[in-house]
Every structure is written in structure tokens, then in C-alpha cells.
Design an enzyme around this catalytic site. Structure first.
Site, mmCIF file in Angstrom:
data_model
loop_
_atom_site.group_PDB
_atom_site.id
_atom_site.type_symbol
_atom_site.label_atom_id
_atom_site.label_comp_id
_atom_site.label_asym_id
_atom_site.label_seq_id
_atom_site.Cartn_x
_atom_site.Cartn_y
_atom_site.Cartn_z
ATOM 1 C CG ASP A 1 17.249 -71.724 61.723
ATOM 2 O OD1 ASP A 1 18.408 -71.540 61.267
ATOM 3 O OD2 ASP A 1 16.928 -72.963 61.868
ATOM 4 C CG HIS B 1 24.413 -65.143 57.591
ATOM 5 N ND1 HIS B 1 23.398 -65.691 58.411
ATOM 6 C CD2 HIS B 1 25.308 -65.725 57.621
ATOM 7 C CE1 HIS B 1 23.865 -66.894 58.670
ATOM 8 N NE2 HIS B 1 25.019 -66.892 58.330
ATOM 9 C CG LEU C 1 9.838 -52.226 69.120
ATOM 10 C CD1 LEU C 1 8.856 -53.335 69.339
ATOM 11 C CD2 LEU C 1 10.328 -52.304 67.579
#
Ligand code: FPP
Length: 242
Positions: A21, A38, A132
């Protein structure tokens, strides 16, 4: 035992989930458009993915686009979709080389067909990677998944709590099951879960940081993990030796 039956206290590496956020505020603070936040946020995604394996993270789930985010201005939604496309196109070879398996969780029926194809190709290309597991949540809503899971389980009144729990847990995942979340991080100063991984976070430790997502680096991730390590996780039991 399937992975979904693993409680957070029974697995090896960590499952870290992040609510990324603060992109919009980061941009505004610099007199830029939200979109620029963004774009910087996408760079932070790269940094965090790169730092994760060495910090003992096995599974990393990033909240990239909630089902409620469709209500944002069309221009912003389109930019986010463009960034997802660009990320998949530009990063997939690198992810594969680094042993990162990519999976996208959430609804796919509202995504553009070319994006869905890219997602499928990326998942396929990295399927065998084990260093991962990177899960991107796109058009994701825990409540929607819970509603479908309850529908699926409603007829199974014969099941005991453990079996029903397992069934619900499986139905909560749009793709493959994942272990419970150990650590949930939210950047940007807000302190809420925003319909993210509500089932999987039953015993997650929560870390909230004021740092905006585009400023998030490997050091901030290491700091959050260090805070997590200092917590006393009891899973409803009493502390040992007390
Ligand atoms: C929340 O910040 C962030 C989002 C809704 C989008 C997250 C997207 C990225 C990090 C970039 C692209 C991701 C990938 C995987 C390539 P906000 O816009 O709500 O910020 P604000 O609260 O300051 O307005």
C-alpha cells in the site's frame, strides 16, 4: 499430509504476505500522478522477490489487485493491468533462472484473455522452480472465496471439524494449496486486512509499517522478519516452560 494441512508452526521456511500500500501517496508527495507510484511499486516487487530466498522465505504472496480495485478510475486499472503484463513478460526468464515459481491467485474470468494466457504461460514456465514460491493475488477477494468454499462444503454435514477445515482451506485457494501465513506486512501506514488471505492469516503475526510501498527495500523486509522472530507465537497454547 497435503500442504494445506500444515499449520504455520509445522513448516520450515516462512510464508510472508504483503499488502503493498501507499503507491498513490508516494507519488502525490512528489507532485506526480498516482500511476508513477505504481510504476515505482513494480520496481519494489522486483527488489523484494530478489531478497526473499536469503531471508528464509519459502512462499511470498503479494496483494497486487483486490476485487474492489475494479472500482478505481478506468485509467488506473488499465495501467495496473499493463504493469502486470509487463512484469510477466520482462521477469519470467529471470524468475525461472533464480528458481522462483510464479502463481497467480484470484479470479481470472474478468481479466483480459491475453493476460490470462500470459499468466498460464508464466506459471507453466516456472512450474518446476523450488527456491521461492511467488504468489501474486490479482482480482482477489477472501470473502468471495469463503462464500464459494462454504457453498462447496454446505452439503458435507458428515464431516468433523478437522476434515471440514481442510475442505474449506482447499476451497479457499483458486490454484494450489499454500501453507498458512506466518507474517503479514502492510506498508503505507494503514492498519487493516482489506479482504486479503483472511483464512490463511488465522495465526499470522502482523507488522504494519509507515513506509510507502515504492520505498520498500530488502532491508525493510529483513527488519519485519526480525520483528516477527522476536514474537512469541503460541497458537492458542501457553508459552513453553511456564
Ligand atoms: C495500493 O496502493 C497498491 C495497489 C492497489 C496496486 C499494487 C501494484 C503494484 C505494487 C505495482 C504492480 C505490481 C506488480 C506485481 C507488477 P494505493 O494505490 O492504494 O496507494 P494509496 O493508498 O497511497 O492511494
Amino acid at each position: 499430509m497435503t500442504q494445506s494441512a500444515l499449520r504455520a508452526d509445522e513448516q520450515d521456511g516462512l510464508h510472508v504476505a504483503i499488502i503493498m500500500d501507499g503507491n498513490g501517496r508516494w507519488a502525490r508527495e512528489r507532485g506526480r500522478r498516482r500511476e508513477s507510484g505504481h510504476r515505482e511499486g513494480a520496481k519494489a516487487v522486483r527488489r523484494v522477490v530478489e531478497a526473499s530466498p536469503d531471508l528464509g522465505i519459502d512462499v511470498l504472496t503479494l496483494y497486487a489487485f483486490s476485487s474492489d480495485n475494479w472500482q478505481r478510475p478506468q485509467r488506473e486499472v488499465q495501467l495496473l493491468m499493463k504493469l502486470f503484463r509487463r512484469y510477466l513478460k520482462s521477469e519470467i526468464a529471470e524468475l525461472k533462472a533464480e528458481g522462483v515459481r510464479l502463481q497467480v491467485i484470484g479470479r481470472r474470468d474478468r481479466l483480459a484473455p491475453d493476460l490470462v494466457r500470459l499468466i498460464e504461460e508464466s506459471e507453466e514456465a516456472t512450474q518446476i522452480c523450488r527456491r521461492l514460491s511467488l504468489r501474486l493475488a490479482v482480482d482477489y477477494s477472501s470473502r468471495d472465496l469463503l462464500v464459494s468454499a462454504v457453498r462447496a462444503a454446505a452439503a458435507r454435514t458428515d464431516l468433523d471439524r478437522a476434515s471440514l477445515s481442510l475442505l474449506l482451506g482447499q476451497a479457499m485457494h483458486t490454484e494450489e494449496p499454500a501453507p498458512d501465513v506466518d507474517l503479514l506486512i502492510r506498508t503505507g501506514g494503514e492498519k487493516r486486512l482489506s479482504d486479503f488471505l483472511l483464512w490463511e492469516c488465522a495465526y499470522a503475526e502482523l507488522v504494519f509499517t509507515d513506509r510507502m510501498w515504492p520505498d520498500f527495500q530488502g532491508d525493510a523486509l529483513a527488519q519485519a522478519i526480525s520483528e516477527y522472530s522476536s514474537r512469541n507465537r503460541r497458537f492458542g497454547r501457553v508459552a513453553e516452560a511456564s
